[in-house]
Motif scaffolding. Structure first.
Motif, mmCIF file in Angstrom:
data_model
loop_
_atom_site.group_PDB
_atom_site.id
_atom_site.type_symbol
_atom_site.label_atom_id
_atom_site.label_comp_id
_atom_site.label_asym_id
_atom_site.label_seq_id
_atom_site.Cartn_x
_atom_site.Cartn_y
_atom_site.Cartn_z
ATOM 1 N N LYS A 1 0.835 -1.207 0.000
ATOM 2 C CA LYS A 1 0.000 0.000 0.000
ATOM 3 C C LYS A 1 0.868 1.255 0.000
ATOM 4 N N GLN A 2 1.930 1.255 0.797
ATOM 5 C CA GLN A 2 2.812 2.416 0.857
ATOM 6 C C GLN A 2 3.609 2.575 -0.444
ATOM 7 N N TRP B 1 2.724 1.512 -3.439
ATOM 8 C CA TRP B 1 1.803 1.939 -4.493
ATOM 9 C C TRP B 1 1.459 3.414 -4.342
ATOM 10 N N LYS B 2 1.232 3.853 -3.125
ATOM 11 C CA LYS B 2 0.897 5.257 -2.872
ATOM 12 C C LYS B 2 2.047 6.161 -3.329
ATOM 13 N N PHE B 3 3.274 5.753 -3.034
ATOM 14 C CA PHE B 3 4.446 6.522 -3.430
ATOM 15 C C PHE B 3 4.615 6.526 -4.948
ATOM 16 N N SER C 1 2.374 5.770 -7.429
ATOM 17 C CA SER C 1 1.278 6.252 -8.275
ATOM 18 C C SER C 1 0.643 7.547 -7.788
ATOM 19 N N GLY C 2 0.845 7.866 -6.523
ATOM 20 C CA GLY C 2 0.196 9.045 -5.969
ATOM 21 C C GLY C 2 -1.255 8.806 -5.596
ATOM 22 N N LYS C 3 -1.704 7.555 -5.702
ATOM 23 C CA LYS C 3 -3.086 7.200 -5.379
ATOM 24 C C LYS C 3 -3.107 6.363 -4.106
ATOM 25 N N ASP C 4 -4.172 6.528 -3.320
ATOM 26 C CA ASP C 4 -4.267 5.802 -2.060
ATOM 27 C C ASP C 4 -4.512 4.309 -2.240
ATOM 28 N N ASP C 5 -5.327 3.952 -3.214
ATOM 29 C CA ASP C 5 -5.691 2.544 -3.393
ATOM 30 C C ASP C 5 -5.148 2.001 -4.707
#
Length: 83
Positions: A26-27, A29-31, A33-37
């Motif tokens: 999750k972290q 991916w957030k980093f 893509s800039g998206k939470d999910d």
């Protein structure tokens, strides 16, 4: 007896590994893509490329975390039981 301990430790480490891998993914991916999910495979709002990249990253993270936890658990059991 050590077989029972080994199986119990394996089950616990599997659940722990899944939770840790999920949090790391999750972290990451957030980093990245800039998206939470992360995209779900069944979601229409994401293209094939993004879904497959997310799946590949998730699989790699899960594999590394699982191997690290399994190895640590095996070494701990070996130290505790001598087998």
């Amino acid at each position: 007896m050590s077989r029972v301990v080994s199986r119990g430790a394996s089950a616990v480490s599997g659940m722990l590994g899944g939770a840790i891998a999920g949090a790391i993914f999750k972290q990451v991916w957030k980093f990245a893509s800039g998206k939470d999910d992360a995209p779900q495979a069944t979601s229409d709002e994401y293209g094939w490329r993004e879904i497959l990249i997310a799946s590949a990253i998730q699989g790699a993270i899960f594999g590394v975390v699982k191997a690290a936890i399994d190895r640590s658990a095996a070494r701990s059991i070996h130290r505790a039981t001598g087998k």
